[in-house]
Structure formats: structure tokens, C-alpha cells
Write a protein that holds these residues in place. Structure first.
Motif, PDB file in Angstrom:
ATOM      1  N   ARG A   6      25.980 -10.968 -22.594  1.00 36.74           N
ATOM      2  CA  ARG A   6      26.519 -11.911 -21.619  1.00 36.74           C
ATOM      3  C   ARG A   6      27.991 -11.633 -21.392  1.00 36.74           C
ATOM      4  O   ARG A   6      28.703 -11.204 -22.299  1.00 36.74           O
ATOM      5  CB  ARG A   6      26.307 -13.345 -22.110  1.00 36.74           C
ATOM      6  N   VAL A   8      31.648 -12.973 -19.042  1.00 38.08           N
ATOM      7  CA  VAL A   8      32.356 -13.912 -18.176  1.00 38.08           C
ATOM      8  C   VAL A   8      33.364 -13.076 -17.392  1.00 38.08           C
ATOM      9  O   VAL A   8      34.233 -12.424 -17.966  1.00 38.08           O
ATOM     10  CB  VAL A   8      33.056 -15.029 -18.972  1.00 38.08           C
ATOM     11  N   ASP A  11      35.891 -15.054 -11.216  1.00 30.55           N
ATOM     12  CA  ASP A  11      35.039 -15.459 -10.092  1.00 30.55           C
ATOM     13  C   ASP A  11      35.713 -15.144  -8.751  1.00 30.55           C
ATOM     14  O   ASP A  11      36.005 -16.027  -7.955  1.00 30.55           O
ATOM     15  CB  ASP A  11      34.715 -16.943 -10.207  1.00 30.55           C
ATOM     16  N   ARG A  43      23.069 -12.990 -12.650  1.00 28.87           N
ATOM     17  CA  ARG A  43      24.263 -13.821 -12.487  1.00 28.87           C
ATOM     18  C   ARG A  43      23.828 -15.282 -12.474  1.00 28.87           C
ATOM     19  O   ARG A  43      22.824 -15.635 -11.848  1.00 28.87           O
ATOM     20  CB  ARG A  43      24.945 -13.462 -11.170  1.00 28.87           C
ATOM     21  N   ALA A  44      24.578 -16.130 -13.148  1.00 26.25           N
ATOM     22  CA  ALA A  44      24.228 -17.544 -13.244  1.00 26.25           C
ATOM     23  C   ALA A  44      24.348 -18.237 -11.892  1.00 26.25           C
ATOM     24  O   ALA A  44      25.344 -18.059 -11.193  1.00 26.25           O
ATOM     25  CB  ALA A  44      25.124 -18.240 -14.268  1.00 26.25           C
ATOM     26  N   ASP A  47      27.157 -21.138 -12.435  1.00 22.01           N
ATOM     27  CA  ASP A  47      28.538 -20.714 -12.659  1.00 22.01           C
ATOM     28  C   ASP A  47      28.607 -19.213 -12.421  1.00 22.01           C
ATOM     29  O   ASP A  47      28.306 -18.416 -13.306  1.00 22.01           O
ATOM     30  CB  ASP A  47      28.987 -21.051 -14.074  1.00 22.01           C
ATOM     31  N   ALA A  49      30.689 -17.015 -12.522  1.00 19.93           N
ATOM     32  CA  ALA A  49      31.520 -16.177 -13.387  1.00 19.93           C
ATOM     33  C   ALA A  49      30.721 -15.635 -14.572  1.00 19.93           C
ATOM     34  O   ALA A  49      31.158 -14.708 -15.246  1.00 19.93           O
ATOM     35  CB  ALA A  49      32.729 -16.967 -13.900  1.00 19.93           C
ATOM     36  N   HIS A  50      29.541 -16.204 -14.811  1.00 20.98           N
ATOM     37  CA  HIS A  50      28.710 -15.801 -15.948  1.00 20.98           C
ATOM     38  C   HIS A  50      27.619 -14.825 -15.507  1.00 20.98           C
ATOM     39  O   HIS A  50      26.850 -15.108 -14.595  1.00 20.98           O
ATOM     40  CB  HIS A  50      28.081 -17.033 -16.603  1.00 20.98           C
ATOM     41  N   TRP A  51      27.591 -13.682 -16.158  1.00 19.64           N
ATOM     42  CA  TRP A  51      26.646 -12.609 -15.867  1.00 19.64           C
ATOM     43  C   TRP A  51      25.925 -12.228 -17.160  1.00 19.64           C
ATOM     44  O   TRP A  51      26.414 -12.491 -18.257  1.00 19.64           O
ATOM     45  CB  TRP A  51      27.387 -11.375 -15.377  1.00 19.64           C
ATOM     46  N   SER A  52      24.792 -11.564 -17.032  1.00 23.74           N
ATOM     47  CA  SER A  52      24.128 -10.987 -18.206  1.00 23.74           C
ATOM     48  C   SER A  52      23.404  -9.712 -17.811  1.00 23.74           C
ATOM     49  O   SER A  52      23.001  -9.525 -16.661  1.00 23.74           O
ATOM     50  CB  SER A  52      23.163 -11.978 -18.857  1.00 23.74           C
ATOM     51  N   SER A  83      31.492  -7.635 -23.400  1.00 22.99           N
ATOM     52  CA  SER A  83      30.564  -8.762 -23.468  1.00 22.99           C
ATOM     53  C   SER A  83      31.074  -9.813 -24.444  1.00 22.99           C
ATOM     54  O   SER A  83      31.966  -9.558 -25.257  1.00 22.99           O
ATOM     55  CB  SER A  83      29.168  -8.282 -23.869  1.00 22.99           C
ATOM     56  N   LEU A  84      30.506 -10.991 -24.364  1.00 22.79           N
ATOM     57  CA  LEU A  84      30.857 -12.051 -25.303  1.00 22.79           C
ATOM     58  C   LEU A  84      30.485 -11.616 -26.713  1.00 22.79           C
ATOM     59  O   LEU A  84      29.473 -10.939 -26.916  1.00 22.79           O
ATOM     60  CB  LEU A  84      30.118 -13.339 -24.935  1.00 22.79           C
TER      61      LEU A  84
END
Length: 110
Positions: A6, A8, A11, A43-44, A47, A49-52, A83-84
Motif C-alpha cells: 500500500r 500514500v 493527491d 486506487r481507493a 481517498d 491518495a491511497h493506492w495498492s 510503500s507503507l
């Protein structure tokens, strides 16, 4: 084996486009490796800005060997390093297909 990473990302349209291009190159490099089954960039909705990036592999060994491939080191590793910091590799313990039965497997962990 399932790998979920994941991210961030700022955006903004430029940041999103740049990240998506790098993610496409990473997926292409991973897809060329033996044992790769499939991969997705997501992509969420809630939100943006959050991708995976989600990939599936025949085994944990196939995934680990893929990480040492030259193209993966060039295109995927720098991206994955952003990634996170959280667990990303998962063993699949149950799965079902549409209209199919649930298939449960035991853990390979020692």
C-alpha cells in the motif's frame, strides 16, 4: 501467495500520473518472472491518495526469486521501497471461486 503493498501518494494529477507510470513498469517487470500469476494496481475510491499493488504468486519462493531479477531491481524495488511499512506477503489459507466451494488449505509456516 498474495503480496499487498500500500502507498500514500500526493493527491495531485501529476503525482498520480507519475506513480501510475512507475507502477505499470513495476507490474510489467514482476509479470516477466517465473511463478507470477497476476497483478493489479488499485486506487481507493474514498481517498484517492491511497493506492495498492496486489500480486499473486505460485509460492513464496517464486516471489523472493523475482525480487532478485534485474528488471525488478530497476523498476519495482525502488517503488516498493516507498510503500507503507507494514506486512505485505500473505499465505492464502482459504479461497472460493464464484459459485464454487470454499477451498481451505493448511499453513506452510513451520
Amino acid at each position: 501467495m498474495l503480496v499487498m503493498t500500500r502507498f500514500v501518494i500526493d493527491d495531485t494529477a501529476d503525482a498520480a500520473d507519475e506513480f501510475a507510470g512507475r507502477a505499470h513498469a513495476a507490474l510489467a517487470a514482476l509479470a516477466a518472472c517465473p511463478g507470477y500469476l497476476r497483478g493489479r494496481l488499485a486506487r481507493a475510491y474514498d481517498d484517492p491518495a491511497h493506492w495498492s499493488i496486489v500480486t499473486e504468486w505460485e509460492s513464496v519462493g517464486a516471489y523472493r526469486r523475482a525480487l532478485s531479477a534485474f528488471d525488478v531491481k530497476v523498476h519495482a524495488t525502488p517503488l516498493l521501497a516507498q510503500s507503507l511499512d507494514e506486512p505485505s506477503a500473505f499465505e492464502v489459507l482459504a479461497e472460493s471461486a464464484p459459485g464454487g466451494e470454499l477451498k481451505v488449505t493448511t499453513s506452510d509456516r513451520a
